[in-house]
Design an enzyme around this catalytic site. Sequence first.
Site, mmCIF file in Angstrom:
data_model
loop_
_atom_site.group_PDB
_atom_site.id
_atom_site.type_symbol
_atom_site.label_atom_id
_atom_site.label_comp_id
_atom_site.label_asym_id
_atom_site.label_seq_id
_atom_site.Cartn_x
_atom_site.Cartn_y
_atom_site.Cartn_z
ATOM 1 N N ASN A 141 0.750 -1.173 0.011
ATOM 2 C CA ASN A 141 0.102 0.067 -0.011
ATOM 3 C C ASN A 141 0.597 1.002 0.065
ATOM 4 O OD1 ASN A 141 -3.137 1.137 0.386
ATOM 5 N ND2 ASN A 141 -2.186 2.772 1.424
ATOM 6 N N GLU A 142 0.526 2.313 -1.027
ATOM 7 C CA GLU A 142 1.435 3.580 -1.137
ATOM 8 C C GLU A 142 2.939 3.289 -0.448
ATOM 9 O OE1 GLU A 142 -0.650 6.018 0.894
ATOM 10 O OE2 GLU A 142 -2.291 6.489 -0.350
ATOM 11 N N GLU A 313 -8.547 5.131 -4.409
ATOM 12 C CA GLU A 313 -8.523 5.448 -2.366
ATOM 13 C C GLU A 313 -9.477 7.594 -3.740
ATOM 14 O OE1 GLU A 313 -6.005 5.429 0.460
ATOM 15 O OE2 GLU A 313 -5.891 3.563 -0.476
ATOM 16 N N TRP A 321 -5.867 13.547 7.432
ATOM 17 C CA TRP A 321 -4.223 13.734 7.616
ATOM 18 C C TRP A 321 -2.899 15.593 7.171
ATOM 19 C CZ3 TRP A 321 -2.645 15.006 2.833
ATOM 20 C CH2 TRP A 321 -3.624 14.671 2.041
ATOM 21 N N GLU A 361 -7.856 6.915 12.119
ATOM 22 C CA GLU A 361 -8.104 7.591 10.949
ATOM 23 C C GLU A 361 -8.986 7.809 11.779
ATOM 24 O OE1 GLU A 361 -7.660 5.300 7.153
ATOM 25 O OE2 GLU A 361 -5.606 6.142 7.123
ATOM 26 N N GLN A 362 -10.069 8.193 12.582
ATOM 27 C CA GLN A 362 -10.984 7.670 13.229
ATOM 28 C C GLN A 362 -12.281 9.242 12.920
ATOM 29 O OE1 GLN A 362 -11.217 8.940 18.034
ATOM 30 N NE2 GLN A 362 -9.610 7.842 17.475
ATOM 31 N N MET A 363 -11.208 10.260 12.254
ATOM 32 C CA MET A 363 -11.456 11.652 12.228
ATOM 33 C C MET A 363 -11.526 11.632 10.946
ATOM 34 S SD MET A 363 -11.949 13.712 14.499
ATOM 35 C CE MET A 363 -11.570 14.862 14.719
ATOM 36 N N HIS A 364 -11.612 10.798 9.791
ATOM 37 C CA HIS A 364 -11.302 10.702 7.791
ATOM 38 C C HIS A 364 -12.850 9.803 8.118
ATOM 39 C CE1 HIS A 364 -10.322 9.406 4.267
ATOM 40 N NE2 HIS A 364 -9.372 9.605 4.454
HETATM 41 C C1 GAL Z 1 -3.600 6.611 2.095
HETATM 42 C C2 GAL Z 1 -3.682 5.797 2.634
HETATM 43 C C3 GAL Z 1 -5.366 4.831 3.877
HETATM 44 C C4 GAL Z 1 -5.549 5.848 4.271
HETATM 45 C C5 GAL Z 1 -5.550 7.238 3.200
HETATM 46 C C6 GAL Z 1 -6.592 8.236 4.570
HETATM 47 O O1 GAL Z 1 -2.395 7.358 2.210
HETATM 48 O O2 GAL Z 1 -3.176 4.492 1.596
HETATM 49 O O3 GAL Z 1 -4.379 3.695 3.596
HETATM 50 O O4 GAL Z 1 -4.276 5.984 4.960
HETATM 51 O O5 GAL Z 1 -5.014 7.467 2.969
HETATM 52 O O6 GAL Z 1 -6.623 9.330 3.494
#
Ligand code: GAL
Length: 647
Positions: A141-142, A313, A321, A361-364
């Site tokens: 991943n990334e 995504e 973030w 990532e609860q704020m996502h």
């Molecule tokens: C990406 C990542 C995901 C998630 C997402 C949040 O960079 O691949 O796992 O973290 O950001 O925006």
Amino acid sequence: MRLGVCYYPEQWPQDMWADDAARMAELGISHVRIAEFAWALMEPDPGRYDWAWLDLAIETLAAAGLKIILGTPTATPPKWLVDAHPDILSVGEDGRARGFGSRRHYSFSSETYRAECARIVTAMGERYGHHPAVVAWQIDNEFGCHDTTLSYGADAAARFRRWLATRYASVEALNRAWGTVFWSQIYRSFDEIQPPNLTVTEANPSHCLDYNRFASDEVVSFNRRQVDLLRCLSPGRDIVHNFMGFYTEFDHFAVGRDLDVATWDSYPLGFLEMFGGSNADKLRYLRQGHPDISGFHHDLYRACGRGRWWVMEQQPGPVNWATYNPAPLPGMVRAWTWEAFAHGAELVSYFRWRQAPFAQEQMHAGLNRPDNVLDQGGLEALRVAQELKTLGDLAPCRRSKVALVFSYEADWLTKIQPHGRGFRALFLAFETYSALRRAGLDVDMVAPDGDMAGYRLIMVPTLLVLSDEVVARLAGSGAVVVCGPRTGSRTPEGHIPANLGPGPLQAHLAAKVVRVESLRPGADPKLVLDGQTYDAKLWREDLETCLPSRAIFEDGKPAWVADGRWHYLATWPGPELMDQVVAHTAAQAGLAITTLPEGVRIRDRDNIRFAINFAPEARPAPAPEGVQLLLGTRNLAPGDVVAWRID
Ligand code: GAL
């Protein structure tokens, strides 16, 4: 053109899964990506696999008719693995090993980790490789996320030495290439060489350049090992990786060559906040995203995937973030989705199905709120799914008439020696792209070693290492060629060429760069074109040339020269000047440009033209009178999309 979603069944009670799957299908989603962080659940203890939960998840999703993109979980080595083999941890520039407790804490150069990855990928491939619902694999991943491409530990050092020995054969050749006679840096054997960190002041730039090349090759070989395994264990499935935005630490063209599809993760508001240039732009496009940030990456990854690309995504709402995390304008998630399809995406997959109530990532946001109610992003995905039914499938994008040459290596070089704060090849490329798009031109990104034949206009925003072969390909294309500052200013070793910049370009354009300077904000160069004064920024070169000037600096010296169809810019043009450069050179190339209303962008796919309004005010749709609209209306509201058929 399909919709997808990223889903983490392991984060939710099993009794929710069937309902989740049914609601995804109902929404119009066809693809689900799962499992890319779930190593500790697949293998809770060393060598003890637990597939029961993943079997059930896959069966549940498949039963709802969903197609599965299975992630290999190698971005998150579990705790027991880190404890058993602390040498797999990546080491920061400060020489300290990174800790457990987030993700991407491994070094690409760890042989132990490569073997462990091969083991878990083989186990997954053996179990699910032939499953009819598994249509694709995402490797890891990334790559590189959170600053993890370059590592400075013992494994990396050892593999770097081997890489150098292969590249240079003798340490004398390396000493010459790096210019180690400077400051007594001479090495007596490859064994003496370390990664270029922890030096007192800046390390040798050629050393840094080779370290970046090496680190990039490490990503390529790390990815390839998993690809090779899955090609055997899971034939006929697409193999993909999800790249990032504004991220250049490895050569994505090189990784892309081993993949079937390049995918990337598009977070327009996060990118604007973190990279979007001026504060005025950040405020103006706060909830829409910059009109060109997504497009730039769509076109770049279309090139990395040799035509096949997806958004893996897609931002669905506020992210967690960036420095600030505003909510998208209502309609924007739909607009971003259509923008991706207009640039040729086969699939747009949202991150994530439901907002997590716990952990980092609860704020996502997700398509659903943590209480499982469909959120704004989910409603917009539903709308796109319905619109897709009326529009039908479109052919891939045609070849554009304009190419932009993008070089990862050029960006490494400008990071290593920017010479003036903010000189990054990446951002010069982005601003050049933006000007082309403001003029309504579709753009193909091309790697320096890519196919340039048939383009009418080729922009080379900056390509520091310019080889004779690239010059020959540019010449052979017959295109109008526009080279920006610093093009041809370095040899492959990272030296100033004997004939000075722009190096081999001088065969076609009789100008020599005899001095460069960088200037702080407020002291930016100004130049005069057709009697009007324009702003440039940051950079100025003195050219020795007999060519007539298209534009001059205020002191009368040449700022833009041309020799037939070859152009050279001795500065970093501001936006208005960039627009003039595009207008003049497009006209020379015989290309019609469309001056679009501010914030509006157009993109053609198949025989359909899409227009999107990124401005915070309504705009008239740039559609001809009388044409029937397939999407949207003639009054293009902020964040709205309009589409119509073209010849
Ligand atoms: C990406 C990542 C995901 C998630 C997402 C949040 O960079 O691949 O796992 O973290 O950001 O925006």
